[in-house]
Write an enzyme that holds these catalytic residues in place. Structure first.
Site, mmCIF file in Angstrom:
data_model
loop_
_atom_site.group_PDB
_atom_site.id
_atom_site.type_symbol
_atom_site.label_atom_id
_atom_site.label_comp_id
_atom_site.label_asym_id
_atom_site.label_seq_id
_atom_site.Cartn_x
_atom_site.Cartn_y
_atom_site.Cartn_z
ATOM 1 N N GLN A 1 2.620 10.008 1.408
ATOM 2 C CA GLN A 1 4.792 9.161 1.152
ATOM 3 C C GLN A 1 4.520 9.690 0.219
ATOM 4 O O GLN A 1 6.661 9.277 0.066
ATOM 5 C CB GLN A 1 3.909 8.207 1.299
ATOM 6 C CG GLN A 1 3.430 7.326 2.928
ATOM 7 C CD GLN A 1 3.295 6.057 2.334
ATOM 8 O OE1 GLN A 1 2.743 5.253 2.188
ATOM 9 N NE2 GLN A 1 4.648 5.277 3.318
ATOM 10 N N HIS B 1 -2.312 7.796 7.020
ATOM 11 C CA HIS B 1 -1.117 8.263 6.511
ATOM 12 C C HIS B 1 -1.673 9.591 5.488
ATOM 13 O O HIS B 1 -0.972 11.255 5.854
ATOM 14 C CB HIS B 1 -0.189 7.679 5.008
ATOM 15 C CG HIS B 1 1.039 7.375 5.617
ATOM 16 N ND1 HIS B 1 1.390 7.744 6.016
ATOM 17 C CD2 HIS B 1 0.892 5.406 5.451
ATOM 18 C CE1 HIS B 1 2.428 6.204 6.460
ATOM 19 N NE2 HIS B 1 2.159 4.800 5.713
ATOM 20 N N CYS C 1 6.123 -0.234 7.002
ATOM 21 C CA CYS C 1 5.507 1.307 6.267
ATOM 22 C C CYS C 1 6.989 1.188 5.526
ATOM 23 O O CYS C 1 7.939 1.625 5.740
ATOM 24 C CB CYS C 1 5.541 1.927 7.261
ATOM 25 S SG CYS C 1 4.942 3.852 6.460
ATOM 26 N N LEU C 2 6.468 1.585 4.044
ATOM 27 C CA LEU C 2 7.968 2.417 3.486
ATOM 28 C C LEU C 2 8.150 3.282 3.181
ATOM 29 O O LEU C 2 9.941 3.417 2.987
ATOM 30 C CB LEU C 2 7.494 2.539 1.947
ATOM 31 C CG LEU C 2 6.611 1.063 1.218
ATOM 32 C CD1 LEU C 2 6.221 1.439 -0.548
ATOM 33 C CD2 LEU C 2 7.392 -0.082 1.032
ATOM 34 N N HIS D 1 -4.288 2.377 8.010
ATOM 35 C CA HIS D 1 -3.089 2.583 7.635
ATOM 36 C C HIS D 1 -2.722 3.203 6.647
ATOM 37 O O HIS D 1 -2.168 4.403 7.126
ATOM 38 C CB HIS D 1 -1.680 1.204 7.241
ATOM 39 C CG HIS D 1 -0.762 1.556 7.104
ATOM 40 N ND1 HIS D 1 0.713 0.964 8.012
ATOM 41 C CD2 HIS D 1 0.441 2.714 6.285
ATOM 42 C CE1 HIS D 1 1.789 0.996 7.966
ATOM 43 N NE2 HIS D 1 1.881 1.863 6.662
ATOM 44 N N GLU D 2 -3.581 3.538 5.480
ATOM 45 C CA GLU D 2 -3.324 3.957 4.515
ATOM 46 C C GLU D 2 -4.113 5.558 4.570
ATOM 47 O O GLU D 2 -3.623 6.911 4.693
ATOM 48 C CB GLU D 2 -3.712 3.895 2.883
ATOM 49 C CG GLU D 2 -2.297 2.438 2.446
ATOM 50 C CD GLU D 2 -1.035 3.068 2.720
ATOM 51 O OE1 GLU D 2 -0.573 3.538 2.854
ATOM 52 O OE2 GLU D 2 -0.551 1.558 2.914
ATOM 53 N N GLY E 1 0.353 -1.276 0.173
ATOM 54 C CA GLY E 1 0.372 -0.477 0.079
ATOM 55 C C GLY E 1 0.730 1.480 -0.039
ATOM 56 O O GLY E 1 1.817 1.132 0.730
HETATM 57 NI NI NI Z 1 2.816 3.146 5.060
#
Ligand code: NI
Length: 167
Positions: free
Chosen positions: A51, A137, A91-92, A133-134, A46
């Site tokens: 991000q 963000h 998380c990226l 989660h997204e 995701g």
């Molecule tokens: Ni993330």
């Protein structure tokens, strides 16, 4: 399509609250395509526009094994959150860090698709976790914000050390 640079925690730009997309046009479709390419290349399941330092409410997700079920959510709104599940998240934007976070087991997401059409989806399990989660963000929140302040400090120190090693 193009790969986009991913912001790393604790970059203050990850705290910005994203604005709703006013019109789903070619620039939004290009953003979603670039985000998908960036997510697959990372690789991740995701990615939120926040991000990649674009502060509009766009999310891409693919939780399938074969990476063949790309889902794009524009202006996602979560409702009817039921139950709870605790799972390990990564998380990226927080590379190499994984920790347990409690999330709702099921959520309903209302959103616009790439044609600007209103859609609604009932999600559970990993997809539900990923959506929560997204959307976090988009609201300027990273999963480590759900952890204790002691853990957050440890994570910041670890990432700072990594940055020094790779610099
Ligand atoms: Ni993330």
């Amino acid at each position: 399509m193009a790969l986009l640079p991913i912001l790393r925690f604790p970059d203050p730009r990850l705290k910005k609250v994203a604005a709703p997309v006013v019109r789903v046009d070619d620039s939004i479709r290009k953003l979603a395509a670039d985000m998908a390419e960036t997510m697959y290349e990372a690789p991740g399941i995701g990615l939120a526009a926040t991000q990649v330092d674009v502060h509009q409410r766009v999310v891409v997700i693919d939780v399938s094994e074969e990476k063949s079920e790309l889902r794009v959510f524009i202006n996602p709104v979560l409702s009817h959150c039921d139950g709870s599940q605790v799972g390990e998240e990564g998380c990226l934007s927080v590379p190499g860090i994984y920790d347990k976070v409690e999330r709702a087991e099921q959520v309903t997401v209302d959103y616009l698709d790439l044609d600007g059409q209103a859609q609604s989806l009932r999600a559970e399990g990993l997809l539900a976790v990923c959506l929560q989660h997204e959307v976090d963000h988009l609201n300027g929140k990273v999963f480590v914000d759900h952890l204790s302040s002691l853990k957050q400090t440890r994570i910041k120190n670890k990432l700072a050390k990594q940055a020094r090693v790779t610099a």
